[in-house]
Structures are given as C-alpha cells and as structure tokens.
Motif scaffolding. Sequence first.
Motif, PDB file in Angstrom:
ATOM      1  N   SER A 162      38.044  43.902  41.591  1.00  0.00           N
ATOM      2  CA  SER A 162      37.618  43.267  42.758  1.00  0.00           C
ATOM      3  C   SER A 162      37.858  41.818  43.198  1.00  0.00           C
ATOM      4  CB  SER A 162      35.841  43.402  42.923  1.00  0.00           C
ATOM      5  OG  SER A 162      35.433  43.010  44.188  1.00  0.00           O
ATOM      6  N   SER A 163      38.073  41.717  44.554  1.00  0.00           N
ATOM      7  CA  SER A 163      38.466  40.137  44.858  1.00  0.00           C
ATOM      8  C   SER A 163      37.375  39.422  45.253  1.00  0.00           C
ATOM      9  CB  SER A 163      39.345  40.245  46.052  1.00  0.00           C
ATOM     10  OG  SER A 163      38.921  40.787  47.146  1.00  0.00           O
ATOM     11  N   THR A 164      35.980  40.079  45.322  1.00  0.00           N
ATOM     12  CA  THR A 164      34.866  39.187  45.448  1.00  0.00           C
ATOM     13  C   THR A 164      34.710  37.958  44.554  1.00  0.00           C
ATOM     14  OG1 THR A 164      33.349  40.551  44.416  1.00  0.00           O
ATOM     15  CG2 THR A 164      33.765  41.211  46.643  1.00  0.00           C
ATOM     16  N   ASP A 165      33.850  36.822  45.086  1.00  0.00           N
ATOM     17  CA  ASP A 165      33.653  35.903  44.147  1.00  0.00           C
ATOM     18  C   ASP A 165      32.962  36.495  42.980  1.00  0.00           C
ATOM     19  OD1 ASP A 165      34.675  34.118  46.050  1.00  0.00           O
ATOM     20  OD2 ASP A 165      32.995  33.696  47.257  1.00  0.00           O
ATOM     21  N   ALA A 166      32.068  37.084  43.026  1.00  0.00           N
ATOM     22  CA  ALA A 166      31.267  37.560  42.007  1.00  0.00           C
ATOM     23  C   ALA A 166      32.201  38.070  40.652  1.00  0.00           C
ATOM     24  CB  ALA A 166      30.205  38.695  42.192  1.00  0.00           C
ATOM     25  N   ASP A 167      33.247  38.601  40.858  1.00  0.00           N
ATOM     26  CA  ASP A 167      34.105  39.173  39.996  1.00  0.00           C
ATOM     27  C   ASP A 167      35.385  38.330  39.637  1.00  0.00           C
ATOM     28  OD1 ASP A 167      32.495  41.365  40.177  1.00  0.00           O
ATOM     29  OD2 ASP A 167      33.290  42.230  41.765  1.00  0.00           O
ATOM     30  N   LYS A 168      35.484  37.422  40.279  1.00  0.00           N
ATOM     31  CA  LYS A 168      36.805  36.587  39.863  1.00  0.00           C
ATOM     32  C   LYS A 168      36.698  35.873  38.471  1.00  0.00           C
ATOM     33  CE  LYS A 168      37.965  35.267  44.929  1.00  0.00           C
ATOM     34  NZ  LYS A 168      38.128  34.337  45.757  1.00  0.00           N
ATOM     35  N   GLU A 169      35.461  35.554  38.136  1.00  0.00           N
ATOM     36  CA  GLU A 169      35.738  34.764  36.726  1.00  0.00           C
ATOM     37  C   GLU A 169      35.776  35.780  35.804  1.00  0.00           C
ATOM     38  OE1 GLU A 169      32.608  32.016  35.770  1.00  0.00           O
ATOM     39  OE2 GLU A 169      31.807  31.806  37.705  1.00  0.00           O
ATOM     40  N   ASP A 170      36.206  35.479  34.677  1.00  0.00           N
ATOM     41  CA  ASP A 170      36.556  36.386  33.438  1.00  0.00           C
ATOM     42  C   ASP A 170      35.386  36.620  32.712  1.00  0.00           C
ATOM     43  OD1 ASP A 170      39.099  36.777  34.324  1.00  0.00           O
ATOM     44  OD2 ASP A 170      40.032  35.110  33.454  1.00  0.00           O
ATOM     45  N   GLY A 171      35.286  37.715  31.923  1.00  0.00           N
ATOM     46  CA  GLY A 171      34.320  37.934  30.654  1.00  0.00           C
ATOM     47  C   GLY A 171      32.822  37.890  31.221  1.00  0.00           C
ATOM     48  N   TRP A 172      32.168  38.363  30.353  1.00  0.00           N
ATOM     49  CA  TRP A 172      30.593  38.875  30.280  1.00  0.00           C
ATOM     50  C   TRP A 172      30.045  38.162  29.122  1.00  0.00           C
ATOM     51  CZ3 TRP A 172      29.799  40.559  35.158  1.00  0.00           C
ATOM     52  CH2 TRP A 172      30.645  41.182  35.637  1.00  0.00           C
ATOM     53  N   ASP A 173      28.753  37.352  29.260  1.00  0.00           N
ATOM     54  CA  ASP A 173      28.099  36.962  28.223  1.00  0.00           C
ATOM     55  C   ASP A 173      27.246  38.071  27.440  1.00  0.00           C
ATOM     56  OD1 ASP A 173      28.137  34.134  28.474  1.00  0.00           O
ATOM     57  OD2 ASP A 173      27.738  34.565  30.368  1.00  0.00           O
ATOM     58  N   ALA A 174      27.024  39.154  28.333  1.00  0.00           N
ATOM     59  CA  ALA A 174      26.297  40.591  27.703  1.00  0.00           C
ATOM     60  C   ALA A 174      26.627  41.486  28.335  1.00  0.00           C
ATOM     61  CB  ALA A 174      24.594  40.128  27.700  1.00  0.00           C
ATOM     62  N   ILE A 175      26.950  42.653  27.804  1.00  0.00           N
ATOM     63  CA  ILE A 175      27.359  43.872  28.216  1.00  0.00           C
ATOM     64  C   ILE A 175      26.621  45.066  27.752  1.00  0.00           C
ATOM     65  CG2 ILE A 175      29.015  45.617  28.602  1.00  0.00           C
ATOM     66  CD1 ILE A 175      31.269  43.648  27.916  1.00  0.00           C
ATOM     67  N   HIS A 176      25.820  45.641  28.543  1.00  0.00           N
ATOM     68  CA  HIS A 176      24.884  46.709  28.304  1.00  0.00           C
ATOM     69  C   HIS A 176      25.210  48.154  28.679  1.00  0.00           C
ATOM     70  CE1 HIS A 176      21.684  49.640  29.202  1.00  0.00           C
ATOM     71  NE2 HIS A 176      21.244  49.500  28.028  1.00  0.00           N
ATOM     72  N   VAL A 177      25.363  48.973  27.738  1.00  0.00           N
ATOM     73  CA  VAL A 177      25.874  50.216  27.927  1.00  0.00           C
ATOM     74  C   VAL A 177      24.743  51.342  28.028  1.00  0.00           C
ATOM     75  CG1 VAL A 177      27.752  52.146  27.710  1.00  0.00           C
ATOM     76  CG2 VAL A 177      28.212  49.797  27.231  1.00  0.00           C
ATOM     77  N   GLY A 178      24.485  51.831  28.994  1.00  0.00           N
ATOM     78  CA  GLY A 178      23.306  52.739  29.102  1.00  0.00           C
ATOM     79  C   GLY A 178      23.594  54.266  28.828  1.00  0.00           C
ATOM     80  N   ALA A 179      24.805  54.551  28.242  1.00  0.00           N
ATOM     81  CA  ALA A 179      24.883  55.915  27.829  1.00  0.00           C
ATOM     82  C   ALA A 179      25.686  55.930  26.738  1.00  0.00           C
ATOM     83  CB  ALA A 179      25.623  56.404  29.153  1.00  0.00           C
ATOM     84  N   GLY A 180      25.787  57.123  25.985  1.00  0.00           N
ATOM     85  CA  GLY A 180      26.307  57.297  24.641  1.00  0.00           C
ATOM     86  C   GLY A 180      27.944  57.464  24.632  1.00  0.00           C
ATOM     87  N   ALA A 181      28.460  56.480  24.016  1.00  0.00           N
ATOM     88  CA  ALA A 181      29.950  56.668  23.876  1.00  0.00           C
ATOM     89  C   ALA A 181      30.438  57.274  22.640  1.00  0.00           C
ATOM     90  CB  ALA A 181      30.652  55.062  23.854  1.00  0.00           C
TER      91      ALA A 181
END
Length: 257
Positions: A162-181
């Motif tokens: 996405s090109s929106t401002d919220a998605d321009k930065e790289d990376g995540w401090d925390a990632i939560h996955v709410g389904a089994g992989a």
Amino acid sequence: MFQQSSGDSNESLVENMCNSNLITHPLVESAFKVDRSQYAPREPYKDSPQLLSHQATISAPHMHAKAVNSLLPFLLPKDEIVGVKGRPRRVLDIGSGSGFLVHVFAELVGETGVVVGVDHIEELRNLGETNMRKSDEGIELLNSGRVHFRLGDGRKGWSGQSSTDADKEDGWDAIHVGAGAIRLHDELVRQLRSPGRLFIPVAEEESWFSDQYIWTVDKDEKGNVTKTKHYSAKYVWLMGAPEGPLGASVEDSSERL
C-alpha cells in the motif's frame, strides 16, 4: 479451565481475568475495557471462542490476554518502558477477524502508534472496521489513521502492499497471528523490527490435523532470531486465497520451527 473468568458484563469479565492473574498490568486492564459485545456476535463475556463467519472465530478472552501479555514489551510506547523516547510503535494483527484485538493493541501503543489488521476475506476485513465504528473511541482511532484494516494474505505479512502513510515505514515491533500456521513463514520474521516479537500458533507437524503450540519469535537489536515454544493451543487454520489453507508447497522457503 478458564470458564471461571466468564462474566455477565465486560467489567466483570475483566475483573475475573485480573483475579485469575490473566491480566496483571494496569495498562492491559485498561485496554481490555474495550467492550467485547461490540465485537463478538453472541455470549461476548463468556471465556470461550465465538464463531464469526467463514469459519473464523474471535478467540477466547484468556487467549487474547495471553497474547497481549506476551507482546506487551513491544506494544507500549518506549518511554513507558525505559524512559527514553523511541520511534512510534507499529503492530500487525494477522487474521484480525472481529477487530477486537486490533482495538486493544491500539489502546496500548499510544497516540503515535499504528496498528494494522489483515484478513484474507473481504467480509471479515470489513467486519473489523464496522465493529470498531460502533464506539466513539473506535471511530477516532480509524479517522486519526492510528488503525487500518487491510485485505491480504497474512502469510506474507504486510509490507509494500500500500502507498498510504501508515504502511510506508518498514517493519513491525509486534506481529500477532490469530490463526494456526502449518509452518513458520520467513516473511513474517523478516518483517520484524530489531528488536521485535512474533506471537504465532504453529502446527507440531505439517498437517491440518496436527496439534498446535504457541511460539514466540524474537529478533534482537542485532537481528539475531530466537524461537521459543510455549503451550498448546487450538486455533482455526491460517488461510490464504486462492490456494486454500497454507497453500504454499512444502518446498517453499518457509522453515519449520
């Protein structure tokens, strides 16, 4: 085991989780005042998962509490933890479903943080945003750009889509996955900031019939990765269109835990 935490109101549910030591931090207690009745279609204060649609669920309150407790050092604004200002928190919720945990995360990351919820089914992506708009606080989070809901394949995280401002930065401090992989996908680890933490249920074996266990994957300041197996869990499976559940072949670059 956790039915004792159930309540007849959101207040009593949170109080019971505090009394059961499922919630021990005052900021977590405050964040869980987000009313589950705006996100769960039935029995919102029962400590059990509730069915949404498309075979998706909103997890039981005690599982939400465990996830938040695990990720908390990577959710709170850095000056809350060490007294030194840092860059704004960025949190990714994969399989955001009802949107409840997205709202809780947004309450914790502070006014400068951003939380993005990703779901692979458009109706569920829309459900999260619709539910959040049931409260003035939720509307403000959406209108301010602190919360976004996206449609995408959660196995690929969310980066550069996405090109929106919220998605321009790289990376995540925390990632939560709410389904089994069925396996740990490298792309999720790659998208972690240094430091950062991934909370994910993973199958013990590469099979939809396998037991699941919660794993945390930590990336330190130097980029070193540590994986820790915790307790058993039972989530719906992480899905991805059009291939189906975990459609990538076993030969892909995703690694086993």
